[in-house]
Design an enzyme around this catalytic site. Structure first.
Site, PDB file in Angstrom:
ATOM      1  N   VAL A 132      29.477  78.876 137.108  1.00  0.00           N
ATOM      2  CA  VAL A 132      29.676  77.999 135.929  1.00  0.00           C
ATOM      3  C   VAL A 132      28.792  78.538 134.823  1.00  0.00           C
ATOM      4  O   VAL A 132      27.841  79.210 135.272  1.00  0.00           O
ATOM      5  CB  VAL A 132      29.527  76.612 136.311  1.00  0.00           C
ATOM      6  CG1 VAL A 132      30.796  76.047 137.208  1.00  0.00           C
ATOM      7  CG2 VAL A 132      28.205  76.291 136.765  1.00  0.00           C
ATOM      8  N   SER A 133      29.483  78.153 133.618  1.00  0.00           N
ATOM      9  CA  SER A 133      28.457  78.812 132.428  1.00  0.00           C
ATOM     10  C   SER A 133      27.215  77.948 132.147  1.00  0.00           C
ATOM     11  O   SER A 133      26.271  78.524 131.846  1.00  0.00           O
ATOM     12  CB  SER A 133      29.390  79.061 131.388  1.00  0.00           C
ATOM     13  OG  SER A 133      30.347  80.016 131.558  1.00  0.00           O
ATOM     14  N   THR A 134      27.279  76.930 132.336  1.00  0.00           N
ATOM     15  CA  THR A 134      26.385  75.749 131.896  1.00  0.00           C
ATOM     16  C   THR A 134      26.242  74.588 133.160  1.00  0.00           C
ATOM     17  O   THR A 134      27.034  74.432 133.833  1.00  0.00           O
ATOM     18  CB  THR A 134      26.644  74.859 130.522  1.00  0.00           C
ATOM     19  OG1 THR A 134      27.858  74.094 130.678  1.00  0.00           O
ATOM     20  CG2 THR A 134      27.020  76.012 129.570  1.00  0.00           C
TER      21      THR A 134
END
Length: 328
Positions: free
Chosen positions: A46-48
């Site tokens: 996931v990015s964040t």
């Protein structure tokens, strides 16, 4: 097919009991059947921290992945620690599994680079929601199509870039960063940092192939000899300076032991050709330079540059050292 089913079908006890160098089980069992993967390794990203990867984990578990690596980071960052750790440790026959291609790589070029590393290590790649599975003929065909599309994309980008630069030049505009042209220190520092980051990412991506050879030879072998070994093993051209710089980058990223950069241990007297020549002359004082050269080559003694053929001038220098008593 779940990994538990594979174990019962082909008699695998544990991947840790497999001896990679000998190709046999340490407990004496027959090696695994190469038609089936040794292990399905899942990768979820996931990015964040605001995002959740529960759906990815469920899909990977349902696909049979017993080991799943989770990571938080941008898909554009090629130096992701968990991904690099997988690429360094994945073994022959293993399959790296993702839910979608964008979970592994943001660009097609990066995707192809990762798959190339996996292929070099004898591993495979599978995307659950895309037609890419390098362990099947259809998946390999899809990968070839992706590679052709990537090459076409790069060619079109180069063509558009050249056309844009030519059009701008006709209008009197000069390409490049205005701040860099003006000598702005901040712009120069930012460019230098970007180049360093890109180099660290490239070094980390190559660590899985280069580091095992370096660890085996350093620090008891000098860098030129290590560079020749790496070049021969990987089929590429490495210089001592380039290899040392890459290892220094890996040490800085804590991906390699700092002891690899230590000074090479001095050669033992028994390894010094001058001592060998001294022994030959002591046994047979009347040996000519040609006789000494033939004997050194028959004993596979290497020159200072790593060659196996001994020119008479080098043999003469060794004999002069012996006669002068300069064997320290």
């Amino acid at each position: 097919m779940a990994f538990a089913t594979l174990k019962s079908r082909i008699g695998i006890v544990s991947k840790r009991s497999f001896h990679d160098n000998l190709g046999i089980w340490k407990d004496g069992r027959v090696p695994f059947d190469s038609r089936y993967p040794v292990m399905l390794i899942g990768y979820a990203r996931v990015s964040t921290d605001d995002q959740r990867n529960a759906s990815q984990l469920d899909a990977l578990r349902q696909a049979g992945c017993e080991v799943i690596h989770e990571e938080e980071g941008s898909g554009g960052n090629r130096a992701r620690p968990r991904l690099l750790a997988i690429l360094r440790s994945i073994g022959p026959g293993d399959v790296l599994v993702v839910v979608r291609l964008d979970r592994l790589a943001r660009s097609l070029q990066h995707l192809l680079e990762v798959i190339e590393i996996l292929t070099a290590r004898g591993a495979h790649f599978r995307s659950l929601n895309d037609p890419v599975d390098t362990s099947s003929p259809q998946g390999r065909f899809s990968l070839q199509v992706l590679g052709a599309v990537a090459e076409l994309e790069r060619a079109l980008i180069r063509e558009r870039t050249r056309a844009g630069l030519q059009a701008a030049a006709r209008r009197g505009r000069v390409g490049g960063n205005p701040a860099l042209r003006a000598g702005d220190p901040a712009a120069r520092a930012a460019l230098s940092q970007a180049r360093k980051s890109a180099y660290r990412a490239r070094a980390a991506a190559s660590a899985g192939d280069v580091l095992p050879i370096v660890r085996r030879l350093r620090p008891h072998k000098p860098w030129p000899e290590v560079a020749r070994a790496v070049s021969a093993a990987l089929g590429t051209s490495w210089t001592a300076d380039r290899l040392k710089r890459m290892v220094a980058s890996l040490v800085g990223q804590k991906l390699a032991d700092a002891a690899l950069l230590g000074r090479a241990r001095p050669r033992r007297p028994a390894d010094d050709p001058a001592y060998i020549v001294a022994g030959l002359l002591q046994r047979e004082p009347g040996m000519t330079l040609a006789d000494l050269a033939r004997q050194l080559e028959a004993m596979r003694v290497k020159t200072a540059r790593g060659a196996t053929a001994w020119p008479l001038s080098s043999v003469a220098a060794l004999r002069a050292r012996v006669l002068a008593g300069n064997l320290a």
